[in-house]
Enzyme design. Structure first.
Site, PDB file in Angstrom:
ATOM      1  N   SER A  60       1.624  13.643   8.655  1.00 44.68           N
ATOM      2  CA  SER A  60       2.136  13.319   9.989  1.00 44.68           C
ATOM      3  C   SER A  60       3.346  14.173  10.334  1.00 44.68           C
ATOM      4  O   SER A  60       4.088  14.592   9.454  1.00 44.68           O
ATOM      5  CB  SER A  60       2.556  11.857  10.050  1.00 44.68           C
ATOM      6  OG  SER A  60       1.500  11.041   9.650  1.00 44.68           O
TER       7      SER A  60
HETATM    8  N1  SAH Z   1       1.243   9.207   5.544  1.00 39.27           N
HETATM    9  C1  SAH Z   1       0.367  10.325   5.303  1.00 39.27           C
HETATM   10  C2  SAH Z   1      -0.649  10.425   6.408  1.00 39.27           C
HETATM   11  C3  SAH Z   1      -1.979  10.731   5.867  1.00 39.27           C
HETATM   12  S1  SAH Z   1      -3.270  10.716   7.068  1.00 39.27           S
HETATM   13  C4  SAH Z   1       1.150  11.594   5.205  1.00 39.27           C
HETATM   14  O1  SAH Z   1       2.201  11.683   5.851  1.00 39.27           O
HETATM   15  O2  SAH Z   1       0.732  12.507   4.492  1.00 39.27           O
HETATM   16  C5  SAH Z   1      -3.979   9.114   6.804  1.00 39.27           C
HETATM   17  C6  SAH Z   1      -4.481   8.819   5.426  1.00 39.27           C
HETATM   18  O3  SAH Z   1      -5.135   7.541   5.476  1.00 39.27           O
HETATM   19  C7  SAH Z   1      -5.520   9.794   4.906  1.00 39.27           C
HETATM   20  O4  SAH Z   1      -5.081  10.322   3.680  1.00 39.27           O
HETATM   21  C8  SAH Z   1      -6.791   8.955   4.759  1.00 39.27           C
HETATM   22  O5  SAH Z   1      -7.593   9.342   3.660  1.00 39.27           O
HETATM   23  C9  SAH Z   1      -6.226   7.561   4.589  1.00 39.27           C
HETATM   24  N2  SAH Z   1      -7.154   6.468   4.940  1.00 39.27           N
HETATM   25  C10 SAH Z   1      -7.937   6.343   6.039  1.00 39.27           C
HETATM   26  N3  SAH Z   1      -8.635   5.185   6.005  1.00 39.27           N
HETATM   27  C11 SAH Z   1      -8.263   4.549   4.849  1.00 39.27           C
HETATM   28  C12 SAH Z   1      -8.631   3.300   4.247  1.00 39.27           C
HETATM   29  N4  SAH Z   1      -9.496   2.463   4.830  1.00 39.27           N
HETATM   30  N5  SAH Z   1      -8.058   2.979   3.065  1.00 39.27           N
HETATM   31  C13 SAH Z   1      -7.161   3.817   2.454  1.00 39.27           C
HETATM   32  N6  SAH Z   1      -6.776   5.012   2.977  1.00 39.27           N
HETATM   33  C14 SAH Z   1      -7.326   5.368   4.162  1.00 39.27           C
END
Ligand code: SAH
Length: 214
Positions: A60
């Site tokens: 993000s």
């Molecule tokens: N906070 C992270 C954002 C990652 S993007 C950062 O700053 O790097 C969102 C993440 O949510 C992804 O890695 C994706 O794989 C995860 N995600 C999406 N659906 C999910 C679920 N149902 N359970 C666990 N993780 C999930």
């Protein structure tokens, strides 16, 4: 490349973008964001941009991390659940401000990379799990705070149930590839109170029934 200078720049940018909480700014200034992106993208680490981290997922942008973290109103006594570890950057910001962070990620390789970063940075108050974060982390309930870092269609009711009374969840709500709103949900004795904070763009939170098919 002078990353220290860039970290200062990012704090100035955060302030312009509406992040006013000095503890959040100090935490973000202290964390080397370049360690959370693929080496080829390191020179972009201090732009206010969303960056790819593999598996079609993104780190993000700093302003969104700042706004969401600020919206949580964390103290160092709190236990936090994060859904969507991704690169682990947001997790580390939380870990600097809260007592303990439980973070769930469905992509194992992403989680392994994030765990290696936590070790390198010698951060010891993060517990992780690979799996479906939409069902929360039952064994560790209740949580003072919950943050969802992927866009959800609505406030996940299972997660809301895992909050303490008075607990707060921050979650981006909306459809994929359209604008989402960061929503702050407070669990009260009488139910949930919801406030819309600002527009954002997130990768989707994958629902449990879809995960069951992959
Ligand atoms: N906070 C992270 C954002 C990652 S993007 C950062 O700053 O790097 C969102 C993440 O949510 C992804 O890695 C994706 O794989 C995860 N995600 C999406 N659906 C999910 C679920 N149902 N359970 C666990 N993780 C999930």
């Amino acid at each position: 490349m002078n990353f220290d200078h860039r970290r200062v720049q990012i704090v100035l940018a955060l302030r312009r973008l509406g992040v006013t909480d000095t503890a959040v700014m100090a935490a973000m200034e202290a964390i080397p964001r370049e360690l959370f992106v693929p080496p080829s993208l390191r020179r972009h680490a201090y732009q206010d941009a969303t960056l790819p981290i593999g598996y079609e997922q993104t780190l993000s942008q700093p302003s969104v991390v700042g706004i969401m973290t600020q919206a949580l109103r964390l103290t160092d006594r709190m236990k936090v659940l994060e859904v969507g570890t991704g690169s682990g950057y947001q997790t580390v910001v939380l870990a600097r401000l809260a007592r303990r962070v439980y973070s769930v990620e469905r992509h194992k390789p992403l989680l392994e990379n994030a765990e290696a970063r936590f070790q390198d940075l010698q951060i010891n108050n993060i517990t992780t799990k690979c799996g479906d974060g939409t069902i929360g982390w039952k064994e560790q309930t209740p949580f003072d705070r919950i943050i969802v870092t992927a866009a959800s269609l609505d406030v996940p009711p299972v997660l809301a149930d895992q909050l303490t009374i008075g607990g707060v969840m921050v979650v981006p709500i909306g459809l994929e590839s359209t604008l989402q709103k960061i929503v702050r949900v407070t669990r009260t004795m009488n139910g949930l109170e919801t406030e819309e904070l600002r527009d954002v763009n997130f990768v989707p939170l994958i629902p449990t029934e879809v995960l069951a098919k992959v």
